[in-house]
Design an enzyme around this catalytic site. Structure first.
Site, PDB file in Angstrom:
ATOM      1  N   GLU A  93      12.950 -15.236  17.304  1.00  0.00           N
ATOM      2  CA  GLU A  93      12.452 -16.381  16.244  1.00  0.00           C
ATOM      3  C   GLU A  93      11.133 -16.267  15.832  1.00  0.00           C
ATOM      4  OE1 GLU A  93      14.006 -20.568  16.169  1.00  0.00           O
ATOM      5  OE2 GLU A  93      16.211 -19.484  16.361  1.00  0.00           O
ATOM      6  N   GLU A  98      -5.644  -6.415  22.114  1.00  0.00           N
ATOM      7  CA  GLU A  98      -4.157  -6.207  22.779  1.00  0.00           C
ATOM      8  C   GLU A  98      -3.606  -6.809  23.506  1.00  0.00           C
ATOM      9  OE1 GLU A  98      -5.196  -2.372  19.781  1.00  0.00           O
ATOM     10  OE2 GLU A  98      -5.653  -2.292  21.623  1.00  0.00           O
ATOM     11  N   HIS A 138     -11.203   3.396  14.601  1.00  0.00           N
ATOM     12  CA  HIS A 138     -11.963   2.315  15.858  1.00  0.00           C
ATOM     13  C   HIS A 138     -12.645   2.731  16.633  1.00  0.00           C
ATOM     14  CE1 HIS A 138     -10.553   0.410  19.547  1.00  0.00           C
ATOM     15  NE2 HIS A 138     -10.346   1.344  20.184  1.00  0.00           N
ATOM     16  N   TYR A 162      -3.137  13.297  10.639  1.00  0.00           N
ATOM     17  CA  TYR A 162      -2.031  12.763   9.879  1.00  0.00           C
ATOM     18  C   TYR A 162      -0.386  11.742  10.166  1.00  0.00           C
ATOM     19  CZ  TYR A 162      -0.092  12.539   4.315  1.00  0.00           C
ATOM     20  OH  TYR A 162      -0.193  12.057   3.845  1.00  0.00           O
ATOM     21  N   GLN A 217      -1.636   5.687   9.853  1.00  0.00           N
ATOM     22  CA  GLN A 217      -3.053   6.000   9.714  1.00  0.00           C
ATOM     23  C   GLN A 217      -3.482   6.805   8.315  1.00  0.00           C
ATOM     24  OE1 GLN A 217      -5.243   2.496   8.414  1.00  0.00           O
ATOM     25  NE2 GLN A 217      -4.496   1.723  10.572  1.00  0.00           N
ATOM     26  N   GLN A 219      -9.098  12.221  20.890  1.00  0.00           N
ATOM     27  CA  GLN A 219     -10.471  12.637  20.025  1.00  0.00           C
ATOM     28  C   GLN A 219     -11.820  12.741  20.983  1.00  0.00           C
ATOM     29  OE1 GLN A 219     -12.427   9.300  17.567  1.00  0.00           O
ATOM     30  NE2 GLN A 219      -9.822   8.880  17.003  1.00  0.00           N
ATOM     31  N   ASP A 266     -11.264  -5.602  19.982  1.00  0.00           N
ATOM     32  CA  ASP A 266      -9.636  -5.218  20.048  1.00  0.00           C
ATOM     33  C   ASP A 266      -9.081  -4.354  20.698  1.00  0.00           C
ATOM     34  OD1 ASP A 266      -8.129  -3.581  17.561  1.00  0.00           O
ATOM     35  OD2 ASP A 266      -8.443  -1.801  18.880  1.00  0.00           O
ATOM     36  N   SER A 285       9.728 -28.455  13.185  1.00  0.00           N
ATOM     37  CA  SER A 285       9.617 -30.520  12.415  1.00  0.00           C
ATOM     38  C   SER A 285       8.495 -30.735  13.450  1.00  0.00           C
ATOM     39  CB  SER A 285      11.058 -30.057  13.101  1.00  0.00           C
ATOM     40  OG  SER A 285      10.912 -29.965  14.922  1.00  0.00           O
TER      41      SER A 285
END
Length: 330
Positions: free
Chosen positions: A231, A195, A108, A25, A28, A86, A191, A252
């Protein structure tokens, strides 16, 4: 063009009488679980007692149980604990409860693709991978929108794996935005590559390199931070909304010319050569084996890297400047 599925392609009735176990929990897991419940589906949470995620699940109105109990009570089991946990969790607590016809679900593909989990052949095994964090999955759902998802089928034991996967995607709001067909191999490898080379690794190193270059040349660290880190969000938001072309139309002409003429000098053939090398390490499983080994050793390099970068000058300066901008606090 890959196949893309939408609300009209998915039927929630297919899983309305099934129990869905969300194992883990975290951000995700929370987002998906709340959306599924709000879609009228039955959800049980598998989360060990004693941690903040357990208490969060209780606050959200769930009664979390151990992972094995959740898997035992459910027909669809979604594994949302961290990748490196997992495999062992599945072997120790979940595998014995995976009876014929049940579905094993991932967001995933790491553990399936790199064979840390090898499910029995009589199970449906598929992936629904939202392309955004769980907080965004939840927020978009609450606003009547959705986060695009990927769908992949590893095993179709029942003949309905794709239909069940799409129903699940609809339950979390994914079919509102579109669910793109892929494979476990493609999702996992792209993926990890993204990353490592762009989203996290490449961006982090680019920020530090720009900051260090300016500071070494005698410019104030605070100014260097604003130019090379703060920025960046503006530029990423513009790219997110309109692609590279859209971003270039909204900066710009000076910035756009510098983009075209100087960018390739920073990210040139040497960088592309290293990217191809990193991709091969992902494809061959070298990175996966290294990461698994690192965790089994107690994460010595990981912890060293984390401590080093948390103490980098760009982080020290950034923390002070962000304290001056209370509107940025969550």
């Amino acid at each position: 063009m890959p196949k893309i599925y939408y609300d009209k392609d998915a039927d929630l009735d297919l899983i309305k009488d099934k129990t869905i176990a969300i194992i883990g929990y975290g951000i995700q897991g929370r987002g998906q679980a709340l959306n599924l419940r709000d879609s009228g589906l039955k959800v049980v949470i598998g989360q060990r007692a004693g941690g903040p995620n357990y208490e969060q699940a209780r606050q959200d109105g769930f009664e979390p149980v151990e992972a094995g109990e959740a898997a035992n009570r459910a027909e669809i089991i979604q594994l949302l604990v961290q990748d490196h946990l997992q495999g062992d969790l599945y072997k120790k607590s979940i595998k014995k409860h995976m009876k014929k016809g049940k579905a094993l679900l991932f967001s995933h593909g790491f553990n399936i693709h790199f064979r840390q989990i090898i499910p029995a052949s009589d199970l449906d095994v598929f992936m629904i991978a939202p392309k955004g964090p769980g907080s965004l999955v939840r927020r978009q759902y609450e606003e009547g929108k959705g986060v695009p998802c990927l769908v992949a089928i590893h095993q179709d034991a029942t003949g309905q794996a794709l239909q069940i996967a799409l129903a699940y995607a609809k339950g979390i709001g994914g079919t509102r935005a579109g669910v793109i067909e892929t494979t476990f191999k493609e999702e996992t490898e792209t993926d990890l590559f993204g990353e490592q080379t762009v989203l996290c690794g490449g961006t982090s190193e680019l920020i530090k390199a720009g900051f260090e270059t300016l500071v070494e040349a005698g410019y104030q660290p605070e100014i260097a931070y604003f130019e090379c880190c703060h920025e960046l969000k503006l530029i990423v938001d513009l790219i997110y909304e309109g692609g590279l072309t859209g971003m270039r139309k909204r900066v710009s002409d000076t910035a756009e010319y510098g983009d075209y003429s100087r960018g390739p000098r920073v990210i040139g053939e040497r960088t592309r050569k290293e990217m191809r090398k990193i991709l091969k390490e992902v494809q061959s499983g070298k990175f996966a084996r290294e990461w698994i080994r690192e965790n089994r050793k107690g994460r010595p390099k990981f912890n060293e890297y984390r401590q080093r970068d948390e103490n980098h000058p760009v982080e020290q300066v950034g923390r002070k400047l962000r304290d001056m901008m209370p509107w940025m606090r969550k």
